[in-house]
Design an enzyme around this catalytic site. Structure first.
Site, short mmCIF file in Angstrom:
data_model
loop_
_atom_site.label_atom_id
_atom_site.label_comp_id
_atom_site.label_asym_id
_atom_site.label_seq_id
_atom_site.Cartn_x
_atom_site.Cartn_y
_atom_site.Cartn_z
N HIS B 56 0.83 -1.20 0.00
CA HIS B 56 0.00 0.00 0.00
C HIS B 56 0.87 1.26 0.00
O HIS B 56 2.05 1.21 0.40
CB HIS B 56 -0.91 0.00 1.24
CG HIS B 56 -2.09 -0.92 1.11
ND1 HIS B 56 -3.16 -0.89 1.97
CD2 HIS B 56 -2.36 -1.90 0.21
CE1 HIS B 56 -4.04 -1.80 1.62
NE2 HIS B 56 -3.58 -2.44 0.56
N GLU B 58 0.92 3.87 1.93
CA GLU B 58 1.48 4.26 3.23
C GLU B 58 2.67 3.39 3.60
O GLU B 58 3.65 3.89 4.19
CB GLU B 58 0.42 4.11 4.34
CG GLU B 58 -0.85 4.92 4.15
CD GLU B 58 -1.95 4.11 3.47
OE1 GLU B 58 -1.67 3.41 2.46
OE2 GLU B 58 -3.10 4.19 3.93
N CYS B 86 -6.10 1.74 5.89
CA CYS B 86 -6.72 0.49 6.31
C CYS B 86 -6.09 0.05 7.63
O CYS B 86 -5.19 0.70 8.16
CB CYS B 86 -6.51 -0.59 5.24
SG CYS B 86 -4.81 -1.21 5.17
N CYS B 89 -2.25 -0.52 7.45
CA CYS B 89 -1.47 0.72 7.40
C CYS B 89 -1.57 1.49 8.72
O CYS B 89 -0.59 2.08 9.18
CB CYS B 89 -1.92 1.57 6.23
SG CYS B 89 -1.52 0.79 4.65
#
Lengths: 148, 148
Positions: B56, B58, B86, B89
């Site tokens: 992801h 992040e 999410c 993260c």
């Protein structure tokens, strides 16, 4: 072998991974991802050596398994990890759609169950806790006692 | 510049990262990590191209920032991300000890706030939501409309 014997066998492999972390002066947590009767991913905590808070055992094992299988979803896989996953790893397990999570020792401080109000895993995922719990927790306890 | 202008400036950079994801046919989410007035990490979603659910925006930005700063804790940093993090993260943000999290659009389905019953971040961390919310959510909406 019945499921209990199988779980112990793979948790011993996860403990062997945790032992590698211990030897590298990392918090000793290890994980393996199993598909059918094949280990498709392994990992141990490497946050210090990689200077990266995201380098937990589960993250390494999930990434390795996806690489082995050639797809990002691990829908037919079981993850074995020596300590209850943290929130980050629980989220990653959810994204990967792993169908079964087996962990050894609980982690009342950082474990995902302390933080969530609903399952972060695939809706059909099953969780088994406490496999070789004493050995898994003893390794972490020994590590922090050595550090003092 | 006041803090609001600063936030918009860095969120535009995060949107530029999200645009890279869009161009690569990835769910368009982007992130930057800022320390003082310097961008120390950038990232965009790369789950498809890396075949890795953990890739992801992040995660990429946090790992990059730790590499830039030479330490795994980002205690003086702010993370800007186009969409609510999410659970995975959010957990990583907590481990990194990031002091401020600024996000654009909420994510009622996968955002961390849907799952947690207490803050997953550093106890002193501050969260700001809704910066350039419309632009951040429009990019994701356009992506999924294009997919249909």
């Amino acid at each position: 072998m019945d499921q209990n014997d199988i779980d112990i066998r793979y948790m011993r492999m996860a403990l062997a991974e945790a032992g590698k972390a211990f030897a590298e002066d990392e918090v000793p947590i290890g994980a393996v991802v199993v598909c059918g009767d094949t280990v498709v991913g392994r990992g141990h905590n490497m946050t210090e050596s990689l200077t990266d808070v995201t380098a937990h055992a589960e993250m390494q094992a999930i990434t390795a398994a996806a690489s082995t299988l050639g797809g990002k979803y691990l829908t037919d896989c079981t993850l074995y990890v020596t300590v209850e996953p943290c929130l980050m790893c629980a989220g990653a397990i959810g994204w990967s759609q792993i169908k079964r999570v087996v962990y050894g020792a609980p982690d009342s401080k950082r474990g995902y169950t302390t933080y969530v109000n609903s399952s972060p895993f695939h809706p059909k995922a099953v969780v088994s806790a406490g496999v070789l719990c004493d050995e898994c927790s003893a390794l972490v306890r020994d590590f922090f006692q050595k550090k003092r």
